[in-house]
Design an enzyme around this catalytic site. Structure first.
Site, PDB file in Angstrom:
ATOM      1  N   ASN A   1       0.846  -1.187   0.000  1.00 44.17           N
ATOM      2  CA  ASN A   1       0.000   0.000   0.000  1.00 44.17           C
ATOM      3  C   ASN A   1       0.883   1.239   0.000  1.00 44.17           C
ATOM      4  O   ASN A   1       1.963   1.246   0.592  1.00 44.17           O
ATOM      5  CB  ASN A   1      -0.888   0.001   1.254  1.00 44.17           C
ATOM      6  CG  ASN A   1      -1.858   1.176   1.258  1.00 44.17           C
ATOM      7  OD1 ASN A   1      -2.256   1.665   0.210  1.00 44.17           O
ATOM      8  ND2 ASN A   1      -2.219   1.633   2.445  1.00 44.17           N
TER       9      ASN A   1
ATOM     10  N   HIS B   1       1.132   5.267   1.012  1.00 46.85           N
ATOM     11  CA  HIS B   1       0.459   6.173   1.957  1.00 46.85           C
ATOM     12  C   HIS B   1       1.156   7.525   1.928  1.00 46.85           C
ATOM     13  O   HIS B   1       2.392   7.589   1.989  1.00 46.85           O
ATOM     14  CB  HIS B   1       0.477   5.579   3.369  1.00 46.85           C
ATOM     15  CG  HIS B   1      -0.269   6.389   4.366  1.00 46.85           C
ATOM     16  ND1 HIS B   1      -1.636   6.461   4.407  1.00 46.85           N
ATOM     17  CD2 HIS B   1       0.183   7.206   5.356  1.00 46.85           C
ATOM     18  CE1 HIS B   1      -2.001   7.290   5.372  1.00 46.85           C
ATOM     19  NE2 HIS B   1      -0.919   7.747   5.972  1.00 46.85           N
TER      20      HIS B   1
ATOM     21  N   SER C   1       5.149   6.815   2.048  1.00 46.64           N
ATOM     22  CA  SER C   1       5.582   5.492   2.498  1.00 46.64           C
ATOM     23  C   SER C   1       4.970   4.401   1.634  1.00 46.64           C
ATOM     24  O   SER C   1       3.842   4.543   1.151  1.00 46.64           O
ATOM     25  CB  SER C   1       5.129   5.248   3.952  1.00 46.64           C
ATOM     26  OG  SER C   1       5.563   6.291   4.800  1.00 46.64           O
TER      27      SER C   1
ATOM     28  N   ASP D   1      -2.697   1.033   7.857  1.00 43.61           N
ATOM     29  CA  ASP D   1      -1.370   1.600   7.545  1.00 43.61           C
ATOM     30  C   ASP D   1      -0.340   1.223   8.610  1.00 43.61           C
ATOM     31  O   ASP D   1       0.533   2.020   8.958  1.00 43.61           O
ATOM     32  CB  ASP D   1      -1.478   3.130   7.427  1.00 43.61           C
ATOM     33  CG  ASP D   1      -2.464   3.528   6.331  1.00 43.61           C
ATOM     34  OD1 ASP D   1      -3.233   4.485   6.550  1.00 43.61           O
ATOM     35  OD2 ASP D   1      -2.475   2.865   5.282  1.00 43.61           O
TER      36      ASP D   1
HETATM   37  C1  GRF Z   1      -2.436   8.747  -2.822  1.00 42.50           C
HETATM   38  O1  GRF Z   1      -1.664   9.729  -2.173  1.00 42.50           O
HETATM   39  C2  GRF Z   1      -2.557   7.545  -1.948  1.00 42.50           C
HETATM   40  O2  GRF Z   1      -1.411   7.221  -1.216  1.00 42.50           O
HETATM   41  C3  GRF Z   1      -3.631   8.002  -1.001  1.00 42.50           C
HETATM   42  O3  GRF Z   1      -4.564   8.719  -1.787  1.00 42.50           O
HETATM   43  C4  GRF Z   1      -3.885   9.195  -2.931  1.00 42.50           C
HETATM   44  C5  GRF Z   1      -4.566   8.611  -4.121  1.00 42.50           C
HETATM   45  O4  GRF Z   1      -4.048   9.233  -5.236  1.00 42.50           O
HETATM   46  N1  GRF Z   1      -4.255   6.861  -0.359  1.00 42.50           N
HETATM   47  P1  GRF Z   1      -4.253   8.579  -6.697  1.00 42.50           P
HETATM   48  O5  GRF Z   1      -5.629   7.949  -6.741  1.00 42.50           O
HETATM   49  O6  GRF Z   1      -3.154   7.546  -6.854  1.00 42.50           O
HETATM   50  O7  GRF Z   1      -4.090   9.736  -7.626  1.00 42.50           O
END
Ligand code: GRF
Length: 193
Positions: free
Chosen positions: A105, A107, A134, A143
């Site tokens: 994942n 984050h 991360s 997370d």
């Molecule tokens: C990313 O920063 C992801 O880590 C977080 O939400 C955002 C989603 O962005 N969970 P995208 O859909 O990849 O543009």
């Protein structure tokens, strides 16, 4: 390396993987893209001719039944690695145990700082001068899994949530592409974490 990427939103991190895989040398291919809703980011799959699937969270009576269907769909693609990238649903433990540790994942914070769905907003509200991005192995928590890679991102005066998030996303994408590369080249073994 066969990748299945799961998204819920715009899929900007997914796009970075698709662009990286345009390089014949890049040792990974996105073989399918899944979502829990009709996510805008599925359009990237259409553009690159990559199969997409949607398992709508609301179409199932329980999280477990939704998860079972999602897992069944993911398994059809014989993925070496499943990447949650902007995927905003908690996976049921049965799904995590079936896929981990080959389940990552991304984050937008320097975990374990600011976990959860509002990591960018929380960092901003905390008034910190730097946050981060991360990549972790997904576990049953939020997370909370082992950190695979992370990098600091500065918070600048006058930052709004979206401006800070955009700065973080730039780093997130680089991190994700690098982690995929390191796993494909066996520089990282997820079983060691
Ligand atoms: C990313 O920063 C992801 O880590 C977080 O939400 C955002 C989603 O962005 N969970 P995208 O859909 O990849 O543009």
């Amino acid at each position: 390396l066969r990748l299945v990427v799961l998204i819920s939103g715009g899929g900007s991190n997914l796009r970075a993987l698709l662009e990286a895989s345009e390089d014949a040398e890049f040792p990974a291919r996105v073989v399918a893209i899944g979502a829990d809703r009709d996510a805008d980011g599925l359009a990237h799959g259409e553009e690159y001719g990559i199969p997409t699937f949607v398992v709508p969270f609301g179409a199932f009576p329980t999280r477990e039944q939704w998860g079972a269907e999602l897992l069944a769909q993911v398994r059809q693609w014989d993925a070496d690695l499943v990447i949650l990238s902007g995927f905003m649903r908690l996976l049921p433990p049965a799904v995590v145990s079936a896929l981990a540790p080959n389940l990552l994942n991304t984050h937008p914070a320097y975990l374990p700082e600011f976990p959860g769905a509002h990591g960018v907003r929380d960092a901003l509200a905390a008034g910190v001068s730097e946050t981060g991005a991360s990549v972790i192995v997904v576990d049953d928590g939020i997370d909370s899994g082992p950190i695979v890679a992370q990098r600091r991102v500065p918070v600048l005066p006058g930052d709004t949530e979206s401006r800070l998030h955009d700065r973080i996303k730039l780093v997130e994408r680089e991190l994700l592409v690098q982690v995929v590369l390191d796993i494909a080249n066996s520089h990282i073994d997820l079983k060691d974490l």
